[in-house]
Design an enzyme around this catalytic site. Structure first.
Site, short mmCIF file in Angstrom:
data_model
loop_
_atom_site.label_atom_id
_atom_site.label_comp_id
_atom_site.label_asym_id
_atom_site.label_seq_id
_atom_site.Cartn_x
_atom_site.Cartn_y
_atom_site.Cartn_z
CD GLU A 190 -1.60 -0.34 3.57
OE1 GLU A 190 -2.70 -0.80 3.25
OE2 GLU A 190 -1.34 0.02 4.74
CD GLU A 410 -3.38 -5.58 4.84
OE1 GLU A 410 -4.08 -4.85 5.58
OE2 GLU A 410 -2.16 -5.40 4.66
#
Length: 523
Positions: A190, A410
């Protein structure tokens, strides 16, 4: 841009017509045979052994020790460094196909480059071999908020172009040493959130920011420029590593290199043109920031227009290197938001990333938080079960970004630590979102796998040990850090072993005597 915004909004209405709550009754057999189900952790959050066997500090160590009290850090974490065999046994019992973990750069290369640490090399070889021998597919991430502190001290880490060379060297070591067994490589976890938190607001490693944009007291950094520089260097480092893998290793190892991006469902607050365009702008700034260079070799037009000269420019050669430098995209997703226009922010002389976005974001949990504040009750806010947001974002990848191969890296529910082993809210969340993934697959999205976050209760970036996402509870009052399965672990296991996934089954699982027998752990 208007056409894209209208296309996205039209799809949101289509979801409402088709039913937005996701598939209710389904089984694993409804997914393609090669679809991968797993769970994940990251190095600093799970390994511990922070000062053992030659490992040196990362920027996450430095952040945790500066911000939190002693013990509220990753020095011990879940002691996964020593307990990896036990954890792999739990993965087998759960029925995982795959395990997503990250490699600690400073454990493998204590100086950030140069000699490999033999103890670090041995640990990751042992972990990977244990996974492989138990039929679990390893998915490795190279960087998860944990740049070696020595590189941060030497030249500023990700704000400096020297990081491209050092990251490529590190990736080369990992591909060479582990690539005969690891087929799935995520370069950077990320990067959008890493850049915003670490270099604009300063509330995550390495805590760089400048006034008036800082969320902390900080004497270093530049919120106006650095988030853009950091993502630029990350994209160049990622593409350099991907190019290296394709040139040197792919023909022999047959693996795949990708990058992950943080997402959330983005919905206009009102049905006005301004809010629709603001929603598309938020998507450009959050997701397009990472994905459009990978597709087209350049940043979204809205970013270049609003940030101007503060956003770096790719050379022709760099643009060609970045374009197409991925085999898959990892999607990280937890919740949804409403967006409204804030174009007045563009009138400010001094701006950061958030002001450049020219939008205000309201989270779906906002009103629950407001009620909490009004009643003076303090508790950690759980995520609403709103899987249509993930479904919409997956379909946006199909409609706007060429339908790339995607892993859900996730997705999980946040609960207070030590609340209960009977984490019904997590079961409801997983049930809803896996159903949403199935719906997106049926829509034609190119999804290859789903990883529940997280396998164990971990050290969390902002919450330390106050919140948990784990399928397994870790008793931090036990010197052995004993693991206990939660209701969610049992539900996920039943689903992975082919049982029909219905939320009604939670009632039956709640009566499980193994959950009651350790009830004393929670007072």
């Amino acid at each position: 841009m208007e056409r894209r915004a209208l296309l996205t909004l039209s799809y949101a209405f289509l979801l409402l017509i088709l039913g937005v709550l996701g598939a209710e009754n389904y089984s694993r057999h409804d997914f393609p045979p090669q679809f991968v189900f797993g769970s994940g952790t990251s190095a600093y959050q799970v390994e511990g052994a922070a000062n053992e066997d030659g490992r040196t500090p990362s920027i996450w160590d430095t952040f945790a020790h500066a911000v939190y009290a002693h013990g509220e850090d990753g020095d011990v974490a879940c002691d996964g460094y020593h307990k990896y065999k036990e954890d792999v046994r739990l993965m087998v019992e759960t029925g995982l196909d795959a395990y997503r973990f990250s490699i600690s750069w400073s454990r493998l290369l204590p100086n950030g480059r140069g000699p490999v640490n033999p103890k670090g090399l041995q640990y990751y070889n042992n972990l990977i071999n244990e996974l492989i021998s138990n039929g679990i597919q390893p998915h490795a991430t190279l960087h998860n908020f944990d740049l070696p502190q020595v590189l941060e001290d030497e030249y500023g880490g990700w704000v400096n172009r020297d990081i491209i060379r050092d990251f490529t060297y590190y990736a080369d070591v990992c591909f060479r040493e582990f690539g005969d067994r690891v087929l799935y490589w995520t370069t950077i976890n990320e990067p959008n959130v890493f850049a915003i938190g670490g270099y604009d607001k300063g509330n995550s490693p390495p805590q760089r920011c400048s006034l008036p944009f800082c969320a902390i007291d900080s004497g270093r950094g530049n919120s106006t420029y650095e988030p853009y520089f950091v993502v630029h260097h990350i994209l160049l480092a990622h593409s350099s590593a991907a190019r290296l893998y394709r040139r040197k290793y792919r023909d022999k190892q047959h693996g795949f290199v990708g990058i992950s991006v943080y997402t959330y469902g983005i919905f206009p607050l009102t049905n006005t043109e301004k809010d629709r365009l603001a929603s598309q702008r938020v998507r450009d700034f959050l997701i397009g920031w990472i994905i459009e260079p990978l597709l087209y070799g350049d940043y979204p037009i809205s970013m270049k227009t609003n940030a101007g000269e503060r956003i770096p420019t790719f050379t022709i050669r760099e643009s060609e290197q970045v374009k197409g430098s991925y085999d898959f995209i990892g999607v990280i997703h937890y919740t949804n938001s409403n967006v409204t226009d804030n174009s007045d922010a563009l009138e400010n002389q001094l701006r950061d990333y958030s002001a450049d976005m020219a939008a205000k974001i309201y989270w779906f949990n906002f009103f629950r938080l407001l009620r909490c504040m009004m009643t003076n009750r303090l508790y950690l806010i759980q995520y609403a079960v709103t899987p249509w947001g993930l479904r919409q974002e997956l379909n946006n990848f199909k409609l706007l970004y060429g339908n790339p191969p995607i892993f859900i890296h996730e997705n999980g529910q946040r609960t207070p630590s030590n609340s209960s082993l009977q984490d019904v809210s997590r079961v409801k969340y997983l049930h809803g979102y896996i159903g949403g993934v199935l719906d997106a697959l049926r829509d034609g999205s190119n999804i290859k796998g789903y990883f529940a976050w997280s396998f164990l209760d971990l050290f969390e970036l902002l919450d330390q040990y106050k919140s948990s996402y784990g399928l397994y509870y870790v008793d931090r009052n036990d010197p052995e850090l004993k693991r206990y399965p939660k209701l969610s672990a049992k539900w996920y296991s039943q689903f992975l072993k082919g049982k029909n996934a219905s939320i009604v089954e939670v009632i039956e699982l709640e009566k499980d005597p193994s959950l009651v027998s350790v009830g004393h752990l929670f007072g």
